[in-house]
Design a protein around this motif. Structure first.
Motif, PDB file in Angstrom:
ATOM      1  N   UNK A 111       0.841  -1.204   0.000  1.00  0.00           N
ATOM      2  CA  UNK A 111       0.000   0.000   0.000  1.00  0.00           C
ATOM      3  C   UNK A 111       0.875   1.252   0.000  1.00  0.00           C
ATOM      4  N   UNK A 112       0.518   2.202  -0.874  1.00  0.00           N
ATOM      5  CA  UNK A 112       1.035   3.565  -0.758  1.00  0.00           C
ATOM      6  C   UNK A 112      -0.121   4.459  -0.321  1.00  0.00           C
ATOM      7  N   UNK A 113       0.160   5.389   0.565  1.00  0.00           N
ATOM      8  CA  UNK A 113      -0.820   6.407   0.944  1.00  0.00           C
ATOM      9  C   UNK A 113      -0.066   7.618   1.461  1.00  0.00           C
ATOM     10  N   UNK A 114      -0.590   8.791   1.177  1.00  0.00           N
ATOM     11  CA  UNK A 114       0.008  10.006   1.723  1.00  0.00           C
ATOM     12  C   UNK A 114      -0.296  10.123   3.211  1.00  0.00           C
ATOM     13  N   UNK A 115       0.599  10.802   3.932  1.00  0.00           N
ATOM     14  CA  UNK A 115       0.362  11.171   5.324  1.00  0.00           C
ATOM     15  C   UNK A 115      -0.134  12.608   5.356  1.00  0.00           C
ATOM     16  N   UNK A 116      -1.259  12.833   6.005  1.00  0.00           N
ATOM     17  CA  UNK A 116      -1.834  14.168   6.112  1.00  0.00           C
ATOM     18  C   UNK A 116      -2.235  14.429   7.550  1.00  0.00           C
TER      19      UNK A 116
END
Length: 377
Positions: A111-116
């Protein structure tokens, strides 16, 4: 001293920086983290089986290649954050789901996901998952090639990427690096600016030119919306007592918001994280112009609860709670597969207005018409 050590650790034949797995190079919690020797290799691992996170000291990463070995020794989501902000709340996140042996065909392994604002928006990032051959009880070699907006991830097989990310969404050009998980890490290297010819510009995203997506919206200010509350709206009544409405009125302040490249209207980016499972609500609206009275299909995704109105009339109410029987496919994520809604459009302008509540991870919607025949926006 640290800078001198890093310089000494550089390979004489290349710009590769070999980061020793020693305490002086990483910020860590000594209660959970152990720097030791394992299989004749210097490693970082959890102390007594603990999950941990370590932060690489004095290193600002922008573009290049990151490589490391990882042995999956516990349950969880081991991975790497990069281009992290100084407060560790924003950046990019790649991880492996470690819950025992998996088949290469299992799509949710990577999984890739941005951190916000300190939160991974994994539930808004269904597209960026992939399968891979993952070994148990032996080293897995991981390589990330990062160039501007793009990333390619290789796992064990270095001849082809297991995961391709055409547009990184964290919004940062550089920052720190961290490793985390209940695992064992070894042989960590960085090759600054070694991008293997990967373009820094955004890659091809299939939704970009798709005119069926509703991309231009207005959004209202966010407000707390404790569990147990529901949206009030007018309903037919024999006694005239169900006419109270909480729909936005002329006093509501609206701001424009556009769907991002994948078609997601990402409210997490503007409203951030609210801790302690706090439930919040906002309103979105857009206008569709039809050249005649007609019915259109709307493919719709949302997190976590939605009340959808067309021309002031309620036409859809639903919930998408991850980990419950009412979660939408796939597994509670916000995707175009969540729902199919019939829109009875009238000739002329039609207003879609949405109340959207959220408490769990990423917050957003995605909306696509079945076709655009006779539609103007």
């Amino acid at each position: 001293m640290y800078a001198q050590s890093i310089k000494a650790a550089k390979s004489e034949s290349s710009s590769e920086i070999q980061i020793p797995m020693k305490a002086e190079y990483w910020k860590s919690d000594t209660a959970t983290t152990e720097f030791t020797t394992y299989k004749n290799t210097k490693v970082i691992k959890g102390k007594n089986g603990s999950a941990f996170q370590v932060f690489l000291k004095n290193h600002n990463f922008s573009n290049g290649t990151i490589e490391f070995d990882v042995e999956l020794s516990g349950m969880g989501f081991p991975g790497i954050n990069f281009r992290m902000s100084e407060d560790h709340k924003n950046g990019e996140n790649f991880y492996i789901r470690s819950f025992g042996a998996v088949k290469p065909e299992t799509r949710t392994t990577l999984q890739y996901a941005a951190l916000m604002d300190g939160m991974s928006i994994w539930d808004l990032t269904d597209e960026y998952q992939a399968g891979a051959t993952i070994y148990q009880n032996k080293w897995n070699h991981v390589k990330l090639v990062i160039s501007g907006k793009q990333m390619r991830v290789y796992i064990n097989d270095m001849t082809k990427p297991a995961l391709i990310v055409p547009e990184l969404e964290g919004g940062r050009n550089s920052g720190g690096i961290s490793l985390s998980g209940n695992v064992i890490y070894a042989n960590f290297t960085v090759k600054p600016n070694a991008t293997e010819g990967l373009s820094p510009e955004s890659g091809y995203i299939v939704t970009t030119g798709d005119t069926r997506y509703l991309r231009d919206w207005m959004v209202a200010p966010v407000k707390d919306f404790p569990f147990g509350r529901e949206i009030k709206f007018s309903l037919p009544s024999m006694y005239g007592k169900l006419t109270t409405s909480e729909l936005p009125d002329s006093n509501t302040k609206w701001s424009p918001i556009k769907a991002e490249a994948r078609g997601i209207v990402n409210l997490t980016r503007i409203y951030g994280l609210k801790e302690n499972d706090a439930r919040r609500l906002t309103w979105l609206k857009t206008t569709i112009e039809s050249d005649k009275d007609q019915e259109k299909i709307l493919n719709f995704g949302f997190n976590d609860e939605v009340w959808l109105f067309l021309n002031g009339q309620i036409i859809y109410v639903d919930k998408n709670y991850f980990g419950t029987p009412v979660q939408k496919s796939p597994e509670g994520r916000c995707t175009i597969e969540n729902a199919i809604i019939k829109l009875p459009l009238r000739k002329g302008k039609n207003e879609i207005m949405i109340a959207l509540a959220n408490y769990f991870y990423g917050w957003g919607i995605i909306a696509r018409l079945g076709d655009t025949d006779g539609i103007k926006r």
